[in-house]
Design a protein around this motif. Structure first.
Motif, PDB file in Angstrom:
ATOM      1  N   PRO A 171     -32.723  31.765  52.528  1.00 27.83           N
ATOM      2  CA  PRO A 171     -32.514  32.926  51.655  1.00 27.83           C
ATOM      3  C   PRO A 171     -31.694  32.526  50.431  1.00 27.83           C
ATOM      4  O   PRO A 171     -30.823  31.664  50.541  1.00 27.83           O
ATOM      5  CB  PRO A 171     -31.752  33.915  52.537  1.00 27.83           C
ATOM      6  N   PRO A 172     -31.987  33.107  49.306  1.00 32.29           N
ATOM      7  CA  PRO A 172     -31.278  32.716  48.097  1.00 32.29           C
ATOM      8  C   PRO A 172     -29.782  32.986  48.218  1.00 32.29           C
ATOM      9  O   PRO A 172     -29.362  33.996  48.787  1.00 32.29           O
ATOM     10  CB  PRO A 172     -31.910  33.602  47.025  1.00 32.29           C
ATOM     11  N   GLN A 173     -29.010  32.077  47.716  1.00 32.23           N
ATOM     12  CA  GLN A 173     -27.550  32.217  47.741  1.00 32.23           C
ATOM     13  C   GLN A 173     -27.104  32.941  46.474  1.00 32.23           C
ATOM     14  O   GLN A 173     -27.437  32.527  45.381  1.00 32.23           O
ATOM     15  CB  GLN A 173     -26.900  30.828  47.764  1.00 32.23           C
ATOM     16  N   TYR A 174     -26.355  33.996  46.677  1.00 36.64           N
ATOM     17  CA  TYR A 174     -25.818  34.691  45.513  1.00 36.64           C
ATOM     18  C   TYR A 174     -24.311  34.540  45.478  1.00 36.64           C
ATOM     19  O   TYR A 174     -23.675  34.242  46.484  1.00 36.64           O
ATOM     20  CB  TYR A 174     -26.183  36.175  45.552  1.00 36.64           C
ATOM     21  N   ARG A 175     -23.764  34.727  44.309  1.00 43.75           N
ATOM     22  CA  ARG A 175     -22.308  34.650  44.170  1.00 43.75           C
ATOM     23  C   ARG A 175     -21.818  35.954  43.588  1.00 43.75           C
ATOM     24  O   ARG A 175     -22.521  36.611  42.824  1.00 43.75           O
ATOM     25  CB  ARG A 175     -21.928  33.524  43.192  1.00 43.75           C
ATOM     26  N   ARG A 176     -20.593  36.297  43.943  1.00 49.69           N
ATOM     27  CA  ARG A 176     -19.975  37.422  43.225  1.00 49.69           C
ATOM     28  C   ARG A 176     -19.457  36.870  41.925  1.00 49.69           C
ATOM     29  O   ARG A 176     -18.865  35.805  41.887  1.00 49.69           O
ATOM     30  CB  ARG A 176     -18.819  38.003  44.034  1.00 49.69           C
ATOM     31  N   PRO A 227     -30.832  40.638  48.679  1.00 52.86           N
ATOM     32  CA  PRO A 227     -30.019  39.426  48.805  1.00 52.86           C
ATOM     33  C   PRO A 227     -28.956  39.298  47.717  1.00 52.86           C
ATOM     34  O   PRO A 227     -27.976  38.590  47.898  1.00 52.86           O
ATOM     35  CB  PRO A 227     -31.041  38.287  48.713  1.00 52.86           C
ATOM     36  N   SER A 228     -29.156  39.996  46.609  1.00 49.76           N
ATOM     37  CA  SER A 228     -28.182  39.836  45.531  1.00 49.76           C
ATOM     38  C   SER A 228     -27.030  40.831  45.642  1.00 49.76           C
ATOM     39  O   SER A 228     -26.174  40.869  44.772  1.00 49.76           O
ATOM     40  CB  SER A 228     -28.879  39.984  44.178  1.00 49.76           C
ATOM     41  N   GLU A 270     -22.289  46.577  49.156  1.00 47.90           N
ATOM     42  CA  GLU A 270     -23.132  47.050  48.055  1.00 47.90           C
ATOM     43  C   GLU A 270     -24.518  47.459  48.545  1.00 47.90           C
ATOM     44  O   GLU A 270     -25.123  48.395  48.009  1.00 47.90           O
ATOM     45  CB  GLU A 270     -23.255  45.965  46.976  1.00 47.90           C
ATOM     46  N   ALA A 283     -27.066  36.224  52.802  1.00 46.54           N
ATOM     47  CA  ALA A 283     -27.244  34.822  53.166  1.00 46.54           C
ATOM     48  C   ALA A 283     -26.038  34.280  53.936  1.00 46.54           C
ATOM     49  O   ALA A 283     -26.122  33.242  54.572  1.00 46.54           O
ATOM     50  CB  ALA A 283     -27.495  33.988  51.920  1.00 46.54           C
ATOM     51  N   GLN A 284     -24.913  35.006  53.833  1.00 52.81           N
ATOM     52  CA  GLN A 284     -23.702  34.526  54.521  1.00 52.81           C
ATOM     53  C   GLN A 284     -23.517  35.207  55.877  1.00 52.81           C
ATOM     54  O   GLN A 284     -22.499  35.010  56.532  1.00 52.81           O
ATOM     55  CB  GLN A 284     -22.480  34.796  53.627  1.00 52.81           C
ATOM     56  N   THR A 343     -23.839  42.435  48.161  1.00 56.25           N
ATOM     57  CA  THR A 343     -23.031  42.198  49.357  1.00 56.25           C
ATOM     58  C   THR A 343     -23.336  43.297  50.376  1.00 56.25           C
ATOM     59  O   THR A 343     -24.021  44.283  50.067  1.00 56.25           O
ATOM     60  CB  THR A 343     -21.540  42.247  49.022  1.00 56.25           C
ATOM     61  N   PHE A 371     -22.502  38.261  51.298  1.00 60.10           N
ATOM     62  CA  PHE A 371     -23.903  38.423  50.923  1.00 60.10           C
ATOM     63  C   PHE A 371     -24.777  38.213  52.155  1.00 60.10           C
ATOM     64  O   PHE A 371     -24.365  37.532  53.097  1.00 60.10           O
ATOM     65  CB  PHE A 371     -24.288  37.395  49.851  1.00 60.10           C
ATOM     66  N   ARG A 397     -27.111  39.590  38.958  1.00 58.34           N
ATOM     67  CA  ARG A 397     -27.035  38.491  39.923  1.00 58.34           C
ATOM     68  C   ARG A 397     -28.384  37.801  40.074  1.00 58.34           C
ATOM     69  O   ARG A 397     -28.443  36.596  40.230  1.00 58.34           O
ATOM     70  CB  ARG A 397     -26.563  39.018  41.273  1.00 58.34           C
ATOM     71  N   HIS A 398     -29.446  38.576  40.016  1.00 52.15           N
ATOM     72  CA  HIS A 398     -30.775  37.962  40.132  1.00 52.15           C
ATOM     73  C   HIS A 398     -31.031  37.036  38.951  1.00 52.15           C
ATOM     74  O   HIS A 398     -31.545  35.925  39.107  1.00 52.15           O
ATOM     75  CB  HIS A 398     -31.849  39.043  40.209  1.00 52.15           C
TER      76      HIS A 398
END
Lengths: 239, 786
Positions: free
Chosen positions: B398-403, A104-105, A110, A143-144, A107, A141, B423-424
């Motif tokens: 699901p956990p939201q991650y950001r770039r 999940p972390s 990636e 989640a998106q 994209t 990601f 990111r984690h």
């Protein structure tokens, strides 16, 4: 059939698997013989507990057989060490999971790159995502993404290494018919374009129409094998 | 048993390694609390009991010679309960088997009447016969150091005459719980002892018939010590009174006070650090447990359990862990406390010293641990209460991650593994911060402990290599003419001599005053030097006075100010002196002047109180042989020997302290890293197993976890150093007394060792967790959602 003329990529002889839990023995596989040719698309059907997942796990190098032999080309999987199995998976096998199992972390791009980083002759991550129709969602990601999109990322991740074998466990399990079809299309494209031997486990009998061959599991054995004289396109099936 | 309680038990069994790690950190907090508070209480109570039983005096004064008749006059002062006049003299001893000269403090015991104050506790033998000139009672540590018992003999030079004394008894006194000779750093029982003799015998030796040289007073409760000291000083002035003082300035009492202060400081600093770390751990672990069990919580709510009942269930989980922590901590505290009591028994000579703690100490420890646990649980429990049953029943989004750092293009340049890990960590900032703070606390507690050794080394270096560079100091029985210096210089093996002159005085600024000895030294002294706060030698020229930084601070004066000096000898006048320098000094409150100027204060010319010497080590035995026979000397301090002893003791204490604190620091580091790693693994186990299926090796997969731990541990280091410096500053302030100041010097070694130990503990816990990665179930991951 053209396929039968080629040397089989998998040869399985008298494969048995017994799980022991205390005094209880569960015979998951009771002597399975099987062969698959390079580039073949095989759908495996069967009720829960019929042994199809155990079979796929052993063929994929995730689980060890109790007795019997499994050969991949000229390598005997049943005699391999843990490390050799890891290398086998790394170099030859692509997995598509029931629950996508994306990181999940990372994209989409990636997640695919995760595999291309360690593969010997990978395609570019973008190329793999193009193949499954996700060229426009590279930087999203998990989640998106929708469920179908996530599963296609998983397929892209599985095929990016140009595997000889693609193993899919219930790839359309959580998907509606329309989304599922897109996933199947992606699988068929990959099978056709890369020539990867594709084994698909499913409960979804509609999918049998797109396979070269349909193997029916029951009570730890292969109970029947049917060859499709005419394959349907993915777009022509629905459920 | 209720089903929920059964679940609780099984959860505890299932999560035992994590629960134990938290319990251990709590135990460390409870242990240090029980140790600190318990040792403080034991030492304080033992001292009070000893003082009370043995009637320890309240006020002390010394004179040159005062008539016995004065005693009745002193006893009549309102507020005075008892008076004990006595004779007290330092004298050189010659002890069989000891090449170095030793010193005895000779104290008279009243003949025919029992002691009124500072009663001896006889440990063996008996008191001397009245008037017997040979019989003596000696202090127990001195006797033990030489293997003396009743019947043993040694020689002493009393008032210039050598005598052989016979030990008839061995005793302890509340006056000499901590017995340290002048110019010494710590007690040296071989070279310094207390010798009690009959009053008549000492009066005969020192020509003090019907006279006394010190007087001790016990006051009625409620009496004003200050007023009585003032009255006493008035009465003693014409007999050469050197200024009376209370317990606060009595050496043995003051050293105990300093120790008690340090213990109090430690018990206020260390336990909260552990308990904070424990609270962070509870928070991290419980939050994760609740996140994992949200569906169960939803189910419980759906079937009718109230939020409060479920919260209580999780609170019980924390309480169970805390209970284990309290029990382990109390046991460890008592064990360490007994060790500490043994350690203290080497320095503080009580007839008994047992480590005792009353129930309130354990209750305080337990309450503090429980408080930390509940505090740590609060956030997670609030979440339990607020979770609506419906949401709880569906899987978490699901956990939201950001770039991150998109503009920098780092995503493309950083390895995928680093991206995943960063990111984690950023996804759960609170937890990451908790882990960083937790690890930082481990580093901090280590830095905040280990610095002391370097600081002490610095003190030694400054004091003995830059300031007091003499090998020994000879103190004379009384002030001698300057030519005595040349007599010393002619002794065998002497390489250099340097005189000093002590003048007893009270320094005053406004309402603040301190009794000190002003030490006069020659201008440009080479052996015993005075250093300014930048460690440059102060020449000590002119008539001004130089004060140690602590004394200047107490008197609230600086360079250029003028202070009032009340002389306690000579013509006892009060004069004004300019403060010409503020200087560095770690021991006691001291003031320095040029020796000629110091001599002019009591209007005496060219007198010296003693001589600092440097000698040829090869001729040490010969020199010591002569020094033992030196009639005009009362005490010989051997700085070289003393420093060696100081280092030996320090080395032993360092080992004990380092062992304890390294274990405690490692417990925090291990506990935090282990729990953090387990939580990370529980969260990412699915991903990691997927990676294994995709062909990643065990090494590559555990590398991810180790990378995540490493980032946390490394980021925590500078934070830990910063905290550690804070703890060090806090400790230094807490340790700072009028007797000793520890300089706040936190060196690279302290930071380096603290980090090394933390890293080791982190590595061990990472390896323990790594074994779990190796056992990840690759088949299961294909079938189950997290």
């Amino acid at each position: 059939m053209l396929m039968e003329l080629e040397a089989p990529i998998f040869r399985v002889r008298a494969l048995a698997k017994v799980y022991r839990s205390g005094d209880v023995e569960v015979h998951a596989l009771r002597g399975v013989d099987f062969e698959a040719a390079a580039g073949e698309f095989v759908v495996m059907l069967g009720p829960s507990g019929s042994g199809k997942s155990t079979f796929l796990n052993i063929v994929g190098g995730l689980d060890a057989a109790t007795t019997g032999e499994v050969w991949f080309e000229d390598h005997e999987l049943t005699g391999m060490s843990e490390r050799e199995l890891t290398l086998y998976r790394r170099d030859h096998v692509g997995f598509v999971f029931q629950f996508y199992n994306l990181v999940p972390s990372l994209t989409a791009r990636e997640n695919v790159a995760l595999v291309t980083d360690i593969a010997r002759n990978p395609m570019r991550a973008e190329e793999a995502l193009e193949l499954v129709g996700l060229g426009a969602r590279l930087d999203h990601f998990p989640a998106q993404l929708s469920g179908g999109e996530q599963q296609r990322v998983a397929i892209a991740r599985a095929i990016a290494k140009r595997p000889e074998v693609l193993l899919c466990d219930e790839p359309t399990w959580a998907l509606d018919s329309k989304t599922g079809v897109r996933v199947l299309e992606a699988l068929m494209t990959v099978n056709a374009d890369l020539g990867a031997t594709t084994l698909v486990i499913t409960h979804n009998a509609a999918i049998r129409e797109i396979a070269h061959r349909v193997v029916m599991f029951g009570d730890g054995r292969i109970v029947s094998v049917a060859v499709n004289e005419r394959r349907l396109a993915a777009a022509d099936v629905s459920w | 048993m209720l089903a929920l309680d059964r679940k609780l038990l099984r959860d505890l069994v299932r999560l035992w390694p994590q629960a134990l790690a938290i319990a251990l950190v709590m135990a460390a907090g409870v242990a240090t609390l029980v140790l600190g508070v318990g040792t403080h209480a034991s030492l304080d109570e033992t001292r009070s009991t000893f003082y009370e039983r043995n009637r320890f005096a309240d006020v002390f004064a010394s004179v040159t010679r005062a008539p016995g008749a004065l005693v009745a006059e002193i006893a009549a002062v309102p507020g005075v309960q008892s008076v004990e006049p006595r004779i007290e003299k330092l004298a050189l001893l010659s002890v069989p088997g000891l090449s170095a000269p030793a010193t005895g403090l000779f104290v008279s015991l009243p003949d025919f009447v029992p002691q009124r104050l500072n009663l001896l506790t006889i440990r063996a033998g008996r008191l001397p016969e009245p008037g017997d000139e040979r019989e003596a009672v000696v202090s127990e540590p001195f006797a033990k150091a030489h293997g003396f018992g009743p019947g043993s003999r040694f020689e002493a030079i009393l008032n210039g005459r050598k005598r052989t004394l016979v030990i008839v008894g061995i005793a302890l006194s509340p006056e000499f719980i901590y017995a340290i000779g002048p110019w010494d750093l710590m007690p040296d029982d071989r070279r310094y002892g207390i010798v009690w003799m009959s009053e008549r015998a000492l009066a005969g030796a020192y020509d003090l018939k019907s006279a006394f040289s010190t007087v001790h007073l016990k006051l009625l409760s409620g009496a004003s010590e200050r007023a009585i000291i003032e009255t006493l000083d008035g009465k003693l002035a014409r007999y050469g009174g050197r200024g009376a003082y209370g317990r606060k300035d009595q050496l043995s009492h003051a050293f105990l006070d300093a120790e008690l202060l340090q213990l109090k400081a430690m018990s206020r600093i260390t336990p909260p650090i552990f308990l904070l770390a424990a609270a962070l751990l509870v928070n991290m672990t419980l939050s994760r447990l609740i996140a994992l069990e949200r569906q169960q919580i939803g189910l419980l709510k759906a079937v009718g359990y109230s939020g409060g009942t479920i919260a209580a269930h999780y609170l019980k989980f924390v309480a169970a862990i805390t209970l284990v922590g309290i029990v382990l901590g109390a046991a460890a505290g008592v064990w360490l406390g007994n060790g500490a009591a043994r350690l203290y028994a080497d320095f503080f000579r009580f007839p008994f010293l047992l480590f005792r703690t009353d129930p309130s100490t354990y209750m305080a420890g337990g309450a503090a641990a429980l408080g930390a646990g509940v505090f740590g649980a609060l956030r997670a429990l609030r979440e339990v209460m607020q979770l609506p049953p419906a949401i709880a029943m569906s899987p978490p989004a699901p956990p939201q991650y950001r770039r991150m750092f998109v503009g920098l293009g780092l995503s493309d340049r950083l390895p995928r593994s680093v991206l995943m890990v960063v990111r984690h960590l950023a996804r759960w900032p609170l937890r990451t911060a908790s882990a960083i703070v937790g690890v930082a606390l481990a580093t901090a507690i280590l830095t905040g402990t280990l610095w002391v050794f370097q600081a002490t080394e610095f003190m030694i270096d400054t004091t003995f290599h830059r300031s007091e560079r003499q090998d020994a100091t000879i103190s004379f029985v009384q002030e001698m003419p300057e030519r005595a210096l040349f007599d010393v210089a002619r002794l065998p093996g002497i390489l250099a001599v340097e005189p000093y002159r002590n003048v007893a005085a009270k320094l005053r600024n406004g309402g603040v005053e301190r009794r000190v000895a002003i030490t006069g030294k020659p201008a440009g002294a080479m052996l015993s030097r005075v250093l300014d706060i930048d460690f440059r030698p102060v020449p000590l020229e002119g008539a001004g006075i130089a004060l140690t930084d602590m004394l200047a601070r107490i008197l609230r004066v600086g360079r250029g100010d003028v202070i009032e000096v009340e002389l306690l000898e000579g013509d006892r006048r009060t004069t004004q002196l300019p403060v010409t320098d503020v200087i560095k000094g770690y021991f006691g409150l001291t003031a320095y002047m040029n020796i000629d100027a110091a001599n002019r204060l009591p209007r005496e010319a060219d007198r010296i109180s003693g001589v600092h010497i440097r000698y040829d080590a090869v001729r040490q035995d010969e020199l010591f042989g002569r020094l033992k026979e030196l009639p005009k000397a009362s005490f010989i301090a051997l700085q070289r020997v003393s420093l060696q002893k100081f280092r030996e003791t320090l080395a032993r204490n360092i080992l004990t302290m380092v062992t304890i604190y390294v274990s405690l620091g490692a417990i925090i580091a291990f506990g935090v890293v282990y729990n953090f790693a387990r939580i990370t693994l529980s969260e990412q186990g699915h991903e990691l197993a997927s990676l294994r299926v995709l062909g990643f090796t065990r090494g590559e997969v555990s590398g991810l976890l180790i990378l995540e731990i490493s980032l946390v541990v490394l980021v925590a280091q500078p934070v830990g150093w910063l905290f550690g410096y804070g703890f060090a500053a806090w400790t230094a302030a807490g340790f700072s007394t009028e007797l000793v100041r520890v300089p706040l010097i936190v060196g690279r070694d302290a930071y380096g060792y603290a980090t090394a130990i933390t890293l080791m503990a982190a590595l061990v816990s990472a390896l323990v967790v790594r074994r779990r990665i190796d056992r990840l179930d690759l088949v299961e991951v294909l079938k189950t959602r997290e």
